[in-house]
Design a protein around this motif. Structure first.
Motif, short mmCIF file in Angstrom:
data_model
loop_
_atom_site.label_atom_id
_atom_site.label_comp_id
_atom_site.label_asym_id
_atom_site.label_seq_id
_atom_site.Cartn_x
_atom_site.Cartn_y
_atom_site.Cartn_z
N ILE A 5 42.11 46.00 33.34
CA ILE A 5 42.78 45.97 31.67
C ILE A 5 43.73 44.84 31.22
O ILE A 5 44.09 44.67 30.25
CB ILE A 5 43.87 46.90 33.46
N ALA A 6 44.58 44.32 32.46
CA ALA A 6 44.83 42.98 31.67
C ALA A 6 44.32 41.98 31.26
O ALA A 6 44.75 41.97 29.67
CB ALA A 6 45.36 41.95 32.92
N ALA A 7 42.99 42.12 30.85
CA ALA A 7 41.90 41.00 29.89
C ALA A 7 42.35 41.98 28.65
O ALA A 7 42.22 41.91 27.55
CB ALA A 7 40.75 41.56 30.35
N GLN A 8 42.09 43.03 28.03
CA GLN A 8 41.92 44.50 27.59
C GLN A 8 43.37 43.94 26.53
O GLN A 8 44.05 43.46 25.63
CB GLN A 8 42.24 45.77 27.39
N VAL A 9 44.92 43.81 27.26
CA VAL A 9 45.86 43.45 27.29
C VAL A 9 45.42 42.13 26.52
O VAL A 9 46.39 42.28 25.03
CB VAL A 9 46.90 43.10 28.01
N LYS A 10 45.37 41.28 26.82
CA LYS A 10 45.90 40.09 26.49
C LYS A 10 44.79 39.68 25.41
O LYS A 10 45.39 39.36 24.12
CB LYS A 10 45.69 38.79 27.74
N LEU A 11 43.80 40.60 25.63
CA LEU A 11 42.97 39.69 24.12
C LEU A 11 43.23 41.06 22.96
O LEU A 11 43.56 40.93 21.88
CB LEU A 11 41.20 40.66 24.25
N GLU B 88 35.40 36.56 50.45
CA GLU B 88 33.94 35.93 50.07
C GLU B 88 33.88 36.26 48.78
O GLU B 88 32.65 36.49 47.67
CB GLU B 88 32.83 35.90 50.83
N CYS B 89 34.46 37.39 48.54
CA CYS B 89 34.33 38.88 47.23
C CYS B 89 34.94 38.20 45.75
O CYS B 89 35.34 39.60 45.66
CB CYS B 89 34.07 40.45 47.89
N LEU B 90 35.65 36.94 46.00
CA LEU B 90 36.91 37.32 45.43
C LEU B 90 37.01 36.07 44.16
O LEU B 90 36.69 34.97 45.04
CB LEU B 90 38.46 37.29 45.88
N ARG B 91 36.75 35.70 43.26
CA ARG B 91 37.47 34.37 42.71
C ARG B 91 38.10 34.78 41.48
O ARG B 91 38.88 35.84 40.95
CB ARG B 91 36.15 34.43 42.05
N PHE B 92 38.36 33.45 40.05
CA PHE B 92 39.14 33.61 39.57
C PHE B 92 38.51 32.85 37.90
O PHE B 92 37.81 31.61 38.73
CB PHE B 92 40.35 32.73 40.00
N ARG B 93 38.26 33.45 37.05
CA ARG B 93 37.33 32.50 36.12
C ARG B 93 38.12 33.04 35.16
O ARG B 93 39.12 33.43 34.79
CB ARG B 93 36.50 34.34 36.27
N TRP C 234 43.52 33.35 34.20
CA TRP C 234 42.27 33.12 34.70
C TRP C 234 42.86 35.01 35.11
O TRP C 234 43.83 35.29 35.46
CB TRP C 234 43.43 32.04 35.72
N ASP C 235 41.04 34.76 35.11
CA ASP C 235 41.53 36.49 36.09
C ASP C 235 40.79 35.96 37.27
O ASP C 235 39.84 35.69 37.49
CB ASP C 235 40.09 37.34 34.87
N ALA C 236 42.13 37.26 38.20
CA ALA C 236 41.27 37.10 39.58
C ALA C 236 40.26 38.66 39.21
O ALA C 236 40.04 39.30 39.14
CB ALA C 236 42.65 37.69 40.43
N GLU C 237 38.96 38.37 39.80
CA GLU C 237 37.62 39.43 39.80
C GLU C 237 37.44 39.76 41.20
O GLU C 237 37.25 38.30 41.99
CB GLU C 237 36.32 38.41 38.93
N ILE C 238 36.67 40.66 41.25
CA ILE C 238 36.78 40.85 42.76
C ILE C 238 35.15 41.36 42.61
O ILE C 238 34.66 42.44 41.84
CB ILE C 238 37.61 42.29 43.04
N GLU D 15 37.09 42.56 36.86
CA GLU D 15 39.18 41.98 36.89
C GLU D 15 40.20 42.81 37.14
O GLU D 15 40.11 44.17 37.10
CB GLU D 15 38.41 41.62 35.11
N CYS D 16 40.18 42.30 38.24
CA CYS D 16 41.37 43.07 38.70
C CYS D 16 42.81 42.81 38.53
O CYS D 16 43.81 43.40 38.34
CB CYS D 16 41.22 43.42 40.40
N VAL D 17 43.35 41.60 38.33
CA VAL D 17 44.17 40.81 37.82
C VAL D 17 43.96 39.78 36.82
O VAL D 17 43.49 38.55 37.15
CB VAL D 17 45.16 40.13 39.17
N GLY D 18 44.95 40.15 36.09
CA GLY D 18 45.18 38.79 34.99
C GLY D 18 46.21 37.72 34.85
O GLY D 18 47.26 38.09 35.89
N CYS D 19 46.22 36.63 35.16
CA CYS D 19 47.29 35.52 35.38
C CYS D 19 46.91 34.74 33.56
O CYS D 19 45.95 34.19 33.53
CB CYS D 19 47.21 35.13 36.57
N ALA D 20 47.88 35.32 32.66
CA ALA D 20 47.39 34.20 31.84
C ALA D 20 49.10 33.25 31.41
O ALA D 20 50.04 34.00 31.51
CB ALA D 20 47.29 35.57 30.41
#
Lengths: 773, 773
Positions: free
Chosen positions: B12-18, B465-470, B485-489, B497-502
């Motif tokens: 969602i957030a990536a779509q918005v940002k892009l 262990e299933c969470l990263r920020f890309r 950075w996107d929080a990806e699960i 991608e569950c949370v975008g942080c831009a």
């Protein structure tokens, strides 16, 4: 079915209920909702006049011009700075005051006389038009009586709507959406204070209803495909009448337009008394007129566009749902839901299963609904996008008792019964237990919810004397409903329906069952097993396949949906000319012969019986409740008209506490920060105001946003034992409390575990005046 | 601007940002979003294959057919009963294991080699097409590496998606909307458990963000007029590419369609190795192709409708917003908002004022947004109607520090930096303080929110262990963004991608300022007052009125909006040929001469300067987070595959406690009722299950809906001192607790004030086995 009588106030829930009734009304159906809305408008107007007139001598506001769309931003109607008295509507007062009663007596008689006439006409089956006219006259007389009652009741509070709206706007409780783009009428954005107030009201609602009653709360889709809203009746009937300017295309709500035009006409210099009387008569009876009659009025008085003088179109039904397309094909039509209830009904089977097949159970839903009003007005009271909280309580239609009725049976409610409305009597205070026992309220479940609605509204801060439950009169109630009571709250707009509470019987589940073939029913165990005859159609699939090819499946589907009566008919026709004509779902007709189908009879023993549950529906319009609450809690300080505040109860106040260092001395900072952390940890919303400005001015600023308690850090705080002052917004009194204790005290105050009175008994008063700081 | 590199997962957030980036990209803009979405799809597919393949030998699911709309109900994709291993993605493990590292080394090299090539091409300004192709190849290599990494990591948990989905449906956590009407793809109704889980997650979110950070929470309109979304770029650019069946009108998302068709082609018996390689190459590079190139692929392989074999149209841009009309005229176009953020931006002035003009401040909003996906799939991960929780943090663009950064600076995050992605390296654990100090993360505010996002996700039960920020690579980031950075699960669908942080800089406020002329800016005090030259246009209103009549107002409005550069231009032109050509808002052109306007220069002393604030935006997709959480908490009992449950933390569990009388013995009733009342009073949601059925079966039923604690009333309860058993869902252990104490214990457990371990130390274990009851 004779013409319907309508409520003189309406509301979200009323609109829904009436809407649902519409598919079943045989006459004047299309103007029904129009009439309701029209009534509101006129009642608002008349209410403004009589309601506010006597004390202040202010003449009524001219009705605002019909707002074409898009219209210039207007924030709330009737904005002129008018100071008025809000009156208590406590019927008790009137009934116990012989002088006032003497003034009202002739008005009461006139209502009763007309009520009796309506009853007589109906009893002898008089022509529909006669009944309709008599009902319109009855409502006009009721309105006069009600307005007089309000005018004679002593005022309880001074209220200035323009001043309140200015404050709400200035401190961004809410304001018009997209204002920097010119704004959209009927849409509001809630700022920080409005949003917090709303979410606190909803949290309390969840606690009062969903948690306390162990309801199943759901969260359903807003976008709704057309067939669902066809079944519910919205696609066909959820419409208002409008006319368009033939040249500019501007739209006017027909009822608003006629009323405005006739008022202008009768006020013109050249108007004869005869014309004036004629206009007044039509305005009073606008309610009772159908589409054709309204068109005739337009023609007779040659009414033109008030903006351009251009000709107008014939009246047009305008569906109030927002339409859109789902998916990319453009073939799947959808609407934004006009109410949340349908989402619950279409999930009935899943919910019943979740409840292990047992009745009764209640389902709650909080969510947004949408109505494309032709010309929204009255601030939060009539909007295009709004939050509802609805409950659908499913129960056995023969057993509408409620296990917890005993808990609330002594609760006293102000009931304005249909009978009293017909007889020109006032509302009266009745214990709900007695009301159910005497069948004034139809059943325990309905009564239970009415009492709980009242408890909830009082808990959030609605004034008891400004709350009543008005029963729908037999003709304004949907024919399937057994009983319907609206919680109405008195505001400067008059009585506003804020919560509907209706016994809706089995209507909705029946409609969706009919539309989908999915049986939305519950089962109950029979006292003893019984043997029943079963008739069913046996299709000869091979023969059907051979004759009808691809159509065969549609045919067997249609056969499976036939009712018992239809099966009997099939049997008769096969026995007769040997052919049965079947219409499939896609509208095709097919002749079926004995070679394709037969009817089989058998008997089986059943232990349970199926039934369609009844539904009792309390439906809350959150925006209307919020608005009423803001009016009821708006105050100005004695002797300082410019210092306004809201007395919102701590339970729902947007922010529970402020922290004000006496000055920007840096010594105060560690204390301010410590308090802020402690309040956060205690989950208490708070606001630190360390800006410059006298403490008095900063208090005034926190009062404006309804913060009930304020902690001040002063020079005494720096000394041991560390203490702070705690101030109460309503009384402006302060106490001195230990630094370590104060957060606990605020927590107890905010959750209603203690009261300010108790706090003042426990802690020493701090006498320094606000002004002197 | 060179071709963009895109994320291999999106959200969602990536779509918005892009999307917001799109208006500014100079090339391939229209396919950008298409490409993103396409990448996801292919990554899902590849992920499924490699991710799940090695251990279980299950071959990958064939890609689901493109879903034309309306399509038959499908509840989640890839439903076949496949048992798979969900793997830990902890980079730590891989990095510390030399054997695994040896296997990965060649893959890493290949990525790095390509990463360097991309860098070189950009550095020397190579043709756009070359860069685009190189980037596509880089992404394909990255994907291979990532999949291999996942495959080599030891599995942490056994996960069976079909089994979980069956449970979610059976116990109505959520299910397809309007299923009795055939259903609508991409829309879900949340039943009682899903709704409660969602509202608990949102309540915790409010506490973590709105309350803890003292944000201003708002609640804005969903219906949004067109000009707002024109300014934000959505009207023009928020589109996916699709093709239609020329006869039936069925729609297919172009990327899905091509991928499916080429896969089928390369699997056909007659496919030559050359054709197979060709197809594979196109599939890998689908990402990099623009509209024309995709059309060429369609033509080259003569791709037809997979359903009918009919011809297809040329690719069409399909705007993903739901359109409707506001008001009755049909002239005011509106959309359902595709994100909540715009509501905040258009209210910026009011919010800044509410905050007394001070920066920084953050605004939060929870609400529904809508996207008309061409063919929604993957359950809750890609839907048409969804809840977002967004924060817009407004700050001074030169000072992006954060006052509370110190609180979280030691928090360790798994960061997958753009550099590591280019160099074929893994994600690595870094302290956020260090990441900001080394400029890996652009600034403190961004870093602060990343840490807080992690804290929140872990608190609700997401596995660390299933969470990263890309980090977005430079080419997938909007050009105005400084860092993203996107929080990806990690789920069975791959990394979601569950949370975008831009860090979005000043883009949105600038766009709305340009569109409305309302200056959405803040002020800051200058270190010292300064004198500035002011140039302004002075209109000669009389002359303008005489010449331009009604147009004069539009002209003066347009003049008032001219920028400094434009004013200079006006001056030059007036000095030149004495005429200036002005275009007004309605698109009309007017020649203005020296008699109508002049330019005035003056100087003034200013103490403050205006600036457009920067925005840091954390944007949460609540449905995706919920779905990931359900996957992470889904378990089956050892040795009993049929007894499944969710280990949801008590804080977010839909119901906190069950009450189970041992049997339907009426002696238990008073205790059951007393407990129920006490739990209600303590605001603890609970469920009484007094149905027949063994206690073990009833426990299993409560486990299925994630109830963490169960109170059993048994025969010992009847004796003094009255006691009950308290059972923990996860361990199935029980303790014996006093009747009066138990509600307090459950309250402390549910609010994380105590833990089950502590409870077992405090109270005696109750040893009776569930099975034996």
């Amino acid at each position: 079915m004779p013409a319907a009588e309508h409520s003189s106030t309406d509301g979200i829930a009323a609109q829904v209920k009436l809407l649902k009734a519409l598919p079943h009304l045989r006459s004047a159906t299309l103007t029904l909702r129009t009439q309701i809305a029209r009534t509101t408008w006129s009642s608002e107007h008349i209410a403004t006049k009589v309601f506010f007139g006597t004390t202040t001598k202010t003449t009524a506001a001219a009705p605002p011009p019909s707002q074409p769309h898009p219209s210039p931003p207007s924030w709330g109607a009737n904005k002129q700075n008018r100071k008025v008295k809000l009156r208590s509507a406590a019927a008790e007062f009137i009934m116990s005051n012989p002088e006032i009663e003497a003034q009202l007596a002739p008005l009461r008689e006139r209502v009763q006389e007309q009520g009796n006439l309506v009853r007589d006409l109906k009893a002898k089956g008089a022509p529909e038009l006669d009944v309709k006219k008599a009902v319109a006259e009855l409502k006009a007389r009721k309105k006069l009586l009600e307005d007089k009652e309000l005018a004679l009741t002593p005022s309880v509070v001074s209220f200035d709507r323009a001043k309140m709206e200015d404050l709400l706007k200035r401190r961004f409780f809410y304001d018009q959406s997209f204002a920097i783009y010119g704004g959209i009428t009927g849409q509001y954005d809630f700022g920080p204070m409005g949003c917090a107030l709303k979410s606190n009201i909803l949290a309390l609602w969840r606690q009062y209803f969903a948690l306390e009653e162990q309801m199943l709360e759901v969260d359903c889709s807003i976008l709704t495909p057309e067939p669902v809203l066809k079944a519910s009746g919205h696609v066909e009937r959820f419409a208002d009448l409008m006319v368009k300017d033939v040249k500019t295309g501007e739209c006017f709500r027909l009822d608003h337009l006629i009323k405005q035009a006739l008022e202008k006409l009768s006020k013109a210099k050249e108007a004869t008394p005869a014309l004036q009387a004629e206009c007044e008569d039509i305005i009073i009876k606008l309610d009772g007129l159908n589409k054709q009659e309204l068109a005739d009025v337009l023609a007779k008085y040659n009414i033109k566009s008030p903006l351009t003088g251009n000709d107008l179109t014939e009246p047009i039904e305008f569906n109030l749902m927002f339409a859109t397309q789902i998916g990319p094909t453009g073939l799947v039509k959808g609407f934004l839901r006009p109410e949340t209830a349908q989402g619950i009904f279409v999930n009935f089977k899943r919910l019943l299963e979740f409840n292990q097949g047992k009745l009764p159970f209640a389902v709650a839903q909080i969510g947004n609904s949408f109505r494309n009003e032709i010309s929204p007005r009255s601030g939060l009271i009539r909007v295009r996008e709004f939050t509802m909280a609805e409950i659908e309580h499913f129960c056995d239609p023969v057993l509408k008792d409620h296990p917890k009725f005993g808990n609330i049976k002594s609760e006293k409610l102000t009931l304005y019964s249909a009978c009293n409305q017909m007889d020109g009597k006032s509302a009266s205070q009745v214990e709900i237990g007695e009301a159910v026992a005497t069948k004034l309220v139809a059943n325990e479940t309905l009564g239970y919810y009415m009492a709980r609605i009242q408890q909830f509204l009082l808990a959030i801060g609605i004034k008891a004397e400004c709350l009543r439950f008005r029963q729908h009169m037999s003709n304004e109630m949907a024919h399937y409903a057994c009983d319907c009571w609206d919680a109405e709250i008195l505001t400067s707009y008059g009585w506003v329906e804020c919560v509907g509470c209706a016994d809706r019987s089995a209507y909705d589940l029946g409609q969706h069952t009919a539309a989908t073939g999915v049986r939305l029913v519950a089962e109950k165990r029979l006292p003893a097993p019984k043997t029943v005859e079963v008739s069913e159609i046996v299709p000869n699939k091979q023969a059907l396949g051979k004759t009808f090819k691809k159509e065969a499946k549609n045919i067997t589907d249609a056969l499976a949906k036939l009712s018992l009566e239809e099966i009997t008919k099939v049997e008769q026709q096969l026995a007769g000319d040997g052919q049965y004509k079947l219409t499939t779902a896609d509208g095709q007709s097919h002749e079926l012969g004995k070679d394709s189908i037969s009817v089989k009879h058998s008997s089986k023993t059943v232990h349970v019986e199926e039934f369609i549950p009844s539904v009792v529906e309390p439906s809350f319009g959150i925006g209307r409740i919020m608005y009423s609450l803001l009016e009821h809690s708006f105050q100005c300080r004695d002797g300082d008209e410019q210092r306004c505040y809201f007395t919102l109860p701590p339970l729902v106040a947007p922010i529970k506490c402020s922290i004000l260092p006496l000055s920007n001395n840096t010594d105060f900072q560690p204390y301010t920060q410590k308090l802020s952390s402690a309040l956060t940890k205690a989950e208490l919303s708070h606001k630190v105001d360390d800006s410059s400005g006298s403490i008095g001015r900063r208090y005034a600023r926190t009062d404006e946003i309804a913060i009930p308690y304020g902690i001040t850090v002063d020079f005494d705080t720096l000394k041991e034992p560390h203490t702070v002052t705690l101030r109460d917004r309503n009384t402006m009194k302060q106490v001195r409390v230990g630094l370590e204790e104060v957060v606990g005290v605020v927590k107890d105050l905010s959750t209603a575990r203690t009261s300010w009175e108790k706090v003042t008994e426990q802690y020493p008063l701090f006498e320094q005046q606000e002004a002197s700081k």
